[in-house]
Scaffold this active site. Structure first.
Site, PDB file in Angstrom:
ATOM      1  N   TRP A 147       1.860  57.125  -5.781  1.00 32.06           N
ATOM      2  CA  TRP A 147       2.790  58.251  -5.955  1.00 32.06           C
ATOM      3  C   TRP A 147       3.270  58.319  -7.397  1.00 32.06           C
ATOM      4  O   TRP A 147       4.184  57.594  -7.782  1.00 32.06           O
ATOM      5  CB  TRP A 147       3.981  58.101  -4.996  1.00 32.06           C
ATOM      6  CG  TRP A 147       3.572  58.236  -3.564  1.00 32.06           C
ATOM      7  CD1 TRP A 147       3.397  59.393  -2.871  1.00 32.06           C
ATOM      8  CD2 TRP A 147       3.291  57.183  -2.640  1.00 32.06           C
ATOM      9  NE1 TRP A 147       3.017  59.131  -1.581  1.00 32.06           N
ATOM     10  CE2 TRP A 147       2.939  57.784  -1.404  1.00 32.06           C
ATOM     11  CE3 TRP A 147       3.280  55.776  -2.723  1.00 32.06           C
ATOM     12  CZ2 TRP A 147       2.600  57.050  -0.273  1.00 32.06           C
ATOM     13  CZ3 TRP A 147       2.947  55.047  -1.588  1.00 32.06           C
ATOM     14  CH2 TRP A 147       2.609  55.676  -0.392  1.00 32.06           C
ATOM     15  N   HIS A 172       7.485  62.316  -1.680  1.00 26.65           N
ATOM     16  CA  HIS A 172       7.085  62.676  -0.315  1.00 26.65           C
ATOM     17  C   HIS A 172       8.346  62.886   0.533  1.00 26.65           C
ATOM     18  O   HIS A 172       9.456  62.619   0.060  1.00 26.65           O
ATOM     19  CB  HIS A 172       6.160  61.624   0.305  1.00 26.65           C
ATOM     20  CG  HIS A 172       6.626  60.195   0.163  1.00 26.65           C
ATOM     21  ND1 HIS A 172       5.896  59.122   0.598  1.00 26.65           N
ATOM     22  CD2 HIS A 172       7.760  59.656  -0.363  1.00 26.65           C
ATOM     23  CE1 HIS A 172       6.553  57.992   0.344  1.00 26.65           C
ATOM     24  NE2 HIS A 172       7.674  58.287  -0.232  1.00 26.65           N
ATOM     25  N   ARG A 198       5.011  65.482  -7.638  1.00 20.50           N
ATOM     26  CA  ARG A 198       4.201  64.367  -8.154  1.00 20.50           C
ATOM     27  C   ARG A 198       3.910  64.617  -9.627  1.00 20.50           C
ATOM     28  O   ARG A 198       3.520  65.735 -10.007  1.00 20.50           O
ATOM     29  CB  ARG A 198       2.843  64.287  -7.415  1.00 20.50           C
ATOM     30  CG  ARG A 198       2.929  64.066  -5.930  1.00 20.50           C
ATOM     31  CD  ARG A 198       2.916  62.610  -5.545  1.00 20.50           C
ATOM     32  NE  ARG A 198       3.228  62.468  -4.121  1.00 20.50           N
ATOM     33  CZ  ARG A 198       2.326  62.367  -3.154  1.00 20.50           C
ATOM     34  NH1 ARG A 198       1.038  62.331  -3.454  1.00 20.50           N
ATOM     35  NH2 ARG A 198       2.687  62.276  -1.889  1.00 20.50           N
ATOM     36  N   GLN A 212       5.723  69.232   2.136  1.00 21.27           N
ATOM     37  CA  GLN A 212       5.250  68.378   3.220  1.00 21.27           C
ATOM     38  C   GLN A 212       6.083  68.649   4.460  1.00 21.27           C
ATOM     39  O   GLN A 212       7.191  69.179   4.382  1.00 21.27           O
ATOM     40  CB  GLN A 212       5.400  66.899   2.849  1.00 21.27           C
ATOM     41  CG  GLN A 212       4.405  66.433   1.813  1.00 21.27           C
ATOM     42  CD  GLN A 212       4.419  64.917   1.628  1.00 21.27           C
ATOM     43  OE1 GLN A 212       5.377  64.244   1.984  1.00 21.27           O
ATOM     44  NE2 GLN A 212       3.343  64.394   1.067  1.00 21.27           N
ATOM     45  N   VAL A 255       3.423  52.222   7.488  1.00 19.83           N
ATOM     46  CA  VAL A 255       2.868  52.315   8.847  1.00 19.83           C
ATOM     47  C   VAL A 255       1.823  51.227   9.059  1.00 19.83           C
ATOM     48  O   VAL A 255       1.217  50.735   8.107  1.00 19.83           O
ATOM     49  CB  VAL A 255       2.202  53.692   9.120  1.00 19.83           C
ATOM     50  CG1 VAL A 255       3.233  54.747   9.395  1.00 19.83           C
ATOM     51  CG2 VAL A 255       1.288  54.097   7.982  1.00 19.83           C
ATOM     52  N   ALA A 311       4.756  58.069  12.811  1.00 12.40           N
ATOM     53  CA  ALA A 311       5.235  58.963  11.759  1.00 12.40           C
ATOM     54  C   ALA A 311       4.025  59.700  11.206  1.00 12.40           C
ATOM     55  O   ALA A 311       2.898  59.210  11.292  1.00 12.40           O
ATOM     56  CB  ALA A 311       5.916  58.174  10.661  1.00 12.40           C
TER      57      ALA A 311
HETATM   58  N1  DAH Z   1       4.156  60.117   2.659  1.00 11.51           N
HETATM   59  C1  DAH Z   1       2.708  60.081   2.639  1.00 11.51           C
HETATM   60  C2  DAH Z   1       2.207  60.773   1.395  1.00 11.51           C
HETATM   61  O1  DAH Z   1       2.927  61.521   0.810  1.00 11.51           O
HETATM   62  C3  DAH Z   1       2.156  60.759   3.844  1.00 11.51           C
HETATM   63  C4  DAH Z   1       2.435  59.969   5.085  1.00 11.51           C
HETATM   64  C5  DAH Z   1       1.520  59.026   5.497  1.00 11.51           C
HETATM   65  C6  DAH Z   1       3.582  60.190   5.803  1.00 11.51           C
HETATM   66  C7  DAH Z   1       1.741  58.275   6.634  1.00 11.51           C
HETATM   67  C8  DAH Z   1       3.833  59.447   6.948  1.00 11.51           C
HETATM   68  C9  DAH Z   1       2.885  58.495   7.355  1.00 11.51           C
HETATM   69  O2  DAH Z   1       4.908  59.614   7.686  1.00 11.51           O
HETATM   70  O3  DAH Z   1       3.130  57.785   8.479  1.00 11.51           O
HETATM   71  O4  DAH Z   1       1.103  60.565   1.015  1.00 11.51           O
END
Ligand code: DAH
Length: 344
Positions: A147, A172, A198, A212, A255, A311
């Site tokens: 990120w 995010h 980003r 998102q 996760v 999630a």
């Molecule tokens: N936050 C991640 C991104 O911006 C995307 C994401 C991945 C969100 C896995 C989630 C998750 O809640 O479980 O790339």
């Protein structure tokens, strides 16, 4: 000829002056062959007494109708200055339209609401703690490189959260997971629609500002099948079964296991090795997901082992691209009306 006849004509004229055009009015009442003139012709044949009685009345009627006509004519010419021609063609008023990313974001919200999710929000200016640390991404963790971040100067902190590290534009919507879990006990199903940022070079797939939709479902006895069913149902409602998709293992520190969902590349269908959307893989990643890492439940202060949850984070512009066959993500923020007008 009687008094009443003259009165009746005057009354009629008072209505006509508002409905007839001026010339017709003049001809009908005060013209050479008009009604007043008719009365005068008749007048010649009246008896002396009648002449005495009706003479002044007839003269008055003539003056009254003349005045009526002259006044109306004057007011017509005066009105000309402010005259407004309702038959002229007007200027076209441009009606705006929603950005396709907004359309899809709203659609996603209503789909997940139907599936029992509650909408929550979080700040766009975040701090290091919620954006990274609380999501199991410590400072020296290489995953932080995933990120690229817009940082604020060191001395700027969020009010009431001074101990939570430097400020940044959230990379995010995942930080809202911990903000919510800190304050709420399961079971819950929430979604977080929002803007994300980003610090990276743009291309057909990447923008520095996008949207998102985060999702979080936590309860007892939740597993990946629950996630699969929910996501398949949401995809079905949005794409009506017109897009092929696949689930793949992936990695995100918050996760375990992690996975991603891809949708078939509409641009090259895997036939172009140089495809700007899929680089020839034939698939476009539209969301990341997984089972919430036990570390997050620990940070949230939940009893050990009691809850499970999944999630997910949907790339809203990616969904819109696949839905409307948009082959460059930079178009969403381009303000190009030729693009935007197509979504009226
Ligand atoms: N936050 C991640 C991104 O911006 C995307 C994401 C991945 C969100 C896995 C989630 C998750 O809640 O479980 O790339």
């Amino acid at each position: 000829m009687k008094k009443e006849d003259i009165k009746a004509v005057i009354n009629e004229a008072k209505t006509d002056i508002n409905s007839l055009d001026l010339e017709s009015f003049r001809v009908k009442y005060i013209g050479r062959k008009g009604l007043i003139s008719d009365f005068f012709s008749e007048f010649k044949n009246l008896s002396i007494e009648d002449k005495k009685e009706l003479g002044p009345i007839l003269n008055e009627a003539k003056t009254e109708l003349n005045d009526l006509y002259i006044k109306a004519k004057e007011s017509c010419t005066k009105d000309k200055k402010d005259f407004f021609d309702y038959t002229l063609k007007g200027n076209k008023i441009e009606v705006g339209s929603l950005n396709p990313a907004t359309i899809v974001l709203r659609e996603l919200c209503s789909v997940f609401k139907e599936l029992g999710f509650q909408i929550i929000e979080g700040p766009e200016i975040e701090n290091e703690y919620y954006n990274f640390d609380a999501l199991n991404i410590p400072k020296d963790h290489p995953a932080r490189d995933l990120w690229d971040t817009f940082w604020f100067p060191d001395n700027l902190k969020l009010i009431g959260e001074k101990d939570k590290g430097r400020c940044l534009l959230r990379t995010h919507t995942s930080p809202v997971q911990m903000r919510f879990m800190e304050k709420n006990l399961p079971p819950f199903n929430v979604i977080v629609p929002g803007r994300t940022f980003r610090y990276e070079a743009t291309d057909a797939r990447h923008e520095f500002q996008f949207h998102q939709l985060e999702g979080l479902m936590v309860s007892e006895n939740i597993n990946l099948s629950n996630f699969k069913i929910i996501i398949k149902e949401a995809m079905q409602k949005i794409f009506k079964g017109t897009r092929k998709m696949r689930f793949l293992p992936s990695y995100f520190p918050f996760v375990s296991p992690g996975l991603q969902v891809d949708i078939e590349c509409f641009k090259c269908r895997g036939k172009d090795k140089k495809c700007p959307l899929c680089s020839g893989s034939g698939w476009i990643e539209v969301l990341g997901a997984g089972m919430v890492h036990p570390k997050l439940f620990e940070i949230a202060g939940y009893p050990k082992g009691k809850y499970q949850g999944f999630a997910f984070g949907i790339g809203v512009e990616r969904f819109a691209m696949v839905k409307y066959l948009i082959d460059d993500t930079r178009l969403f923020n381009s303000t190009d009306l030729r693009f935007l007008k197509q979504f009226k």
